[in-house]
Design an enzyme around this catalytic site. Structure first.
Site, short mmCIF file in Angstrom:
data_model
loop_
_atom_site.label_atom_id
_atom_site.label_comp_id
_atom_site.label_asym_id
_atom_site.label_seq_id
_atom_site.Cartn_x
_atom_site.Cartn_y
_atom_site.Cartn_z
N PHE A 7 -4.71 21.44 12.98
CA PHE A 7 -3.73 20.77 12.13
C PHE A 7 -2.87 21.78 11.37
O PHE A 7 -1.73 21.52 11.06
CB PHE A 7 -4.44 19.86 11.12
CG PHE A 7 -4.84 18.54 11.71
CD1 PHE A 7 -3.96 17.48 11.73
CD2 PHE A 7 -6.10 18.37 12.24
CE1 PHE A 7 -4.32 16.25 12.29
CE2 PHE A 7 -6.48 17.15 12.79
CZ PHE A 7 -5.59 16.08 12.82
N GLN A 53 8.29 -5.18 47.09
CA GLN A 53 7.16 -4.28 46.87
C GLN A 53 7.28 -3.49 45.57
O GLN A 53 6.30 -3.34 44.83
CB GLN A 53 7.02 -3.33 48.06
CG GLN A 53 6.56 -4.01 49.34
CD GLN A 53 6.41 -3.04 50.49
OE1 GLN A 53 6.67 -1.84 50.36
NE2 GLN A 53 5.97 -3.55 51.63
N LEU A 62 -6.52 3.33 6.03
CA LEU A 62 -5.67 3.50 7.21
C LEU A 62 -6.47 3.32 8.49
O LEU A 62 -5.97 2.74 9.47
CB LEU A 62 -5.02 4.88 7.19
CG LEU A 62 -3.93 5.12 6.15
CD1 LEU A 62 -3.47 6.56 6.19
CD2 LEU A 62 -2.75 4.18 6.36
N GLU A 66 0.71 4.64 10.70
CA GLU A 66 -0.75 4.75 10.82
C GLU A 66 -1.16 5.92 11.70
O GLU A 66 -2.21 5.90 12.34
CB GLU A 66 -1.38 3.46 11.35
CG GLU A 66 -0.84 2.17 10.78
CD GLU A 66 -1.20 1.97 9.33
OE1 GLU A 66 -1.89 2.82 8.76
OE2 GLU A 66 -0.78 0.95 8.77
N THR A 110 5.71 -1.44 3.70
CA THR A 110 5.81 -2.84 4.11
C THR A 110 5.41 -3.76 2.96
O THR A 110 4.42 -3.51 2.26
CB THR A 110 4.91 -3.10 5.32
OG1 THR A 110 5.35 -2.30 6.42
CG2 THR A 110 4.95 -4.57 5.74
N LEU A 169 1.26 5.02 0.14
CA LEU A 169 0.76 6.36 0.42
C LEU A 169 1.87 7.28 0.90
O LEU A 169 2.09 8.36 0.37
CB LEU A 169 -0.36 6.31 1.46
CG LEU A 169 -0.97 7.66 1.86
CD1 LEU A 169 -1.63 8.34 0.66
CD2 LEU A 169 -1.97 7.48 3.01
N TRP A 204 8.92 3.70 3.01
CA TRP A 204 8.54 2.94 4.18
C TRP A 204 7.30 2.08 3.90
O TRP A 204 6.34 2.10 4.65
CB TRP A 204 8.29 3.86 5.39
CG TRP A 204 9.47 4.69 5.76
CD1 TRP A 204 9.58 6.04 5.67
CD2 TRP A 204 10.73 4.21 6.26
NE1 TRP A 204 10.84 6.45 6.08
CE2 TRP A 204 11.57 5.33 6.46
CE3 TRP A 204 11.24 2.94 6.56
CZ2 TRP A 204 12.87 5.23 6.94
CZ3 TRP A 204 12.53 2.83 7.04
CH2 TRP A 204 13.33 3.96 7.22
N LEU A 244 13.68 -7.23 34.09
CA LEU A 244 14.65 -8.21 33.61
C LEU A 244 16.09 -7.73 33.77
O LEU A 244 17.02 -8.53 33.58
CB LEU A 244 14.39 -8.53 32.14
CG LEU A 244 13.44 -9.71 31.87
CD1 LEU A 244 12.01 -9.36 32.27
CD2 LEU A 244 13.48 -10.13 30.41
N PHE A 283 0.86 -1.18 0.00
CA PHE A 283 0.00 0.00 0.00
C PHE A 283 0.89 1.23 0.00
O PHE A 283 1.62 1.48 0.97
CB PHE A 283 -0.88 -0.04 1.25
CG PHE A 283 -1.91 1.05 1.37
CD1 PHE A 283 -3.18 0.87 0.81
CD2 PHE A 283 -1.65 2.22 2.06
CE1 PHE A 283 -4.15 1.85 0.95
CE2 PHE A 283 -2.61 3.19 2.20
CZ PHE A 283 -3.87 3.02 1.64
#
Length: 395
Positions: free
Chosen positions: A394, A290, A250, A374, A172, A139, A170, A349, A137
């Site tokens: 915006f 704790q 999207l 997205e 995918t 865009l 970019w 960890l 896709f």
């Protein structure tokens, strides 16, 4: 009826919200990921490759996970909640695997299913649903991510054909895709932005792979380069003009992220919980201190609140009542909280948290990409700000 015992894996009893078919789909996808992804994902991530992408795609097609919530053309016709559960289980293995499914189904297939001609649907969707054909896709551009209205990719008419020039970034699946859904600004008004189906191998079209990523390393990412690409008239998606086309796709993909991000968070939380029960310091398991318990409690709180939010949005989507602003609620909250859970899990960890012997750092770095694509945090904040105030910030 007696009150059930407390289940650390499902502390809110959210499984009660699922019917037997929901549970069966969830468990099937979870078992597939455990068998086919988890034994290899650390190696794929370390090498920065997904060498069995097409093999996995065909297996996901057999599971009915590609274009899962679409109907007809070989698609499973699952509910939105069932699709969400699948996304959660896939991203619990790795965000790159969920991205493969999301881009294939919620972006490329969704665009063709909703806006394509019957001929386009018959040509592409059955093979894509089976995992025999891969889609991508296009865009996002090198200079235009959050502002798709500024796209520079252009489509001009030449007789009955279209000529496309531009570049997408970019993307995918693009280096291995059989078809790219490319959005371009047409030079004729009132057409505006149109979607085009560009088959791999079309003269002037290429999809070089992007290397040197430190996130989504077990995912194939590339560019789309269009240099005088000539397409016939029937390559255009006929049922939509303007940005509402790609933005609706999207929105569908963002819904899957609402669920998927909680999968990455769940795996990181479970890893930290198990580690806290067995790792000893000062003569006792660190889970008995704790401060560690406070971390685990906060992580569990945000994890299961996020899953509950995803369930709620899924029910609204199944009822045809889900608004884009509500998806922004989910994407903004769940990805942000998932990253927080991963970071806290890493602290439990200790130094082991940065090792690929454990899944936490891999999920944390993957989620940095999920946070951006997205719609960035800032964009979703502004979507919600506009909805709450009625004022557009915006521009």
């Amino acid at each position: 009826m007696p009150v059930p015992s407390f289940d650390p894996g499902d502390p809110l009893g959210l499984d009660d919200l699922l019917d037997p078919e929901d549970l069966a789909i969830r468990d099937t996808v979870r078992a597939w990921a455990a068998d086919r992804v988890l034994p290899h994902i650390a190696e794929w991530y370390e090498k920065g490759e997904l060498p069995v992408l097409r093999e996995l795609a065909r297996e996901l097609g057999e599971l009915g996970a590609l274009g899962m919530s679409l109907t007809g053309y070989g698609c499973a016709g699952a509910t939105a909640v069932q699709y969400g559960l699948a996304c959660l289980e896939l991203e619990a293995a790795d965000s790159g695997i969920r991205s493969l499914v999301s881009v294939q189904g919620s972006l490329a297939m969704y665009a063709i299913h909703r806006y394509g001609s019957e001929e386009q649907k018959l040509r592409w969707l059955p093979g894509m649903a089976a995992g025999e054909l891969i889609g991508c896709f296009g865009l996002t551009e090198p200079d235009h991510g959050s502002d798709p209205a500024g796209m520079r990719t252009r489509a001009r008419r030449d007789g009955t054909d279209w000529i496309l020039d531009g570049r997408k970034m970019w993307i995918t699946n693009s280096p291995v895709a059989d078809v790219a859904v490319v959005w371009a600004q047409t030079t004729e008004r009132p057409d505006g932005v149109r979607g085009f189906l560009v088959p791999a191998g079309t003269p002037g079209f290429s999809a070089p792979e992007i290397k040197r990523k430190w996130s989504l390393r077990a995912s194939v990412t590339g560019e789309l380069v269009l240099d005088g690409v000539r397409l016939p008239a029937d390559a255009v998606l006929p049922e939509v003009t303007g940005l509402r086309g790609p933005l609706s796709c999207l929105n569908h993909a963002r819904y899957g992220i609402v669920w998927g991000s909680m999968g990455a968070a769940r795996t990181s939380f479970e890893s930290a919980l198990e580690y806290a029960r067995t790792r000893e310091q000062f003569g006792r398991p660190i889970g008995g201190f704790q401060l560690t318990q406070a971390k685990l409690a906060d992580m569990a709180l945000e994890l299961h609140k996020g899953i509950l939010l995803a369930h709620h949005l899924g029910r609204r989507m199944d009822a045809g009542r889900l608004r884009p602003e509500q998806v922004s609620f989910g994407k903004l909250n769940n990805v942000r909280e998932a990253i927080g859970i991963c970071r806290t899990a890493r602290t439990i960890l200790g130094a082991n948290g940065i090792s690929l012997d454990y899944p936490v750092m891999r999920h944390a770095t993957n989620l940095e990409s999920v946070l951006t694509y997205e719609g960035t945090v800032e964009m979703h904040q502004l979507v919600l700000g506009k909805a709450l105030t009625g004022l557009d910030a915006f521009r």
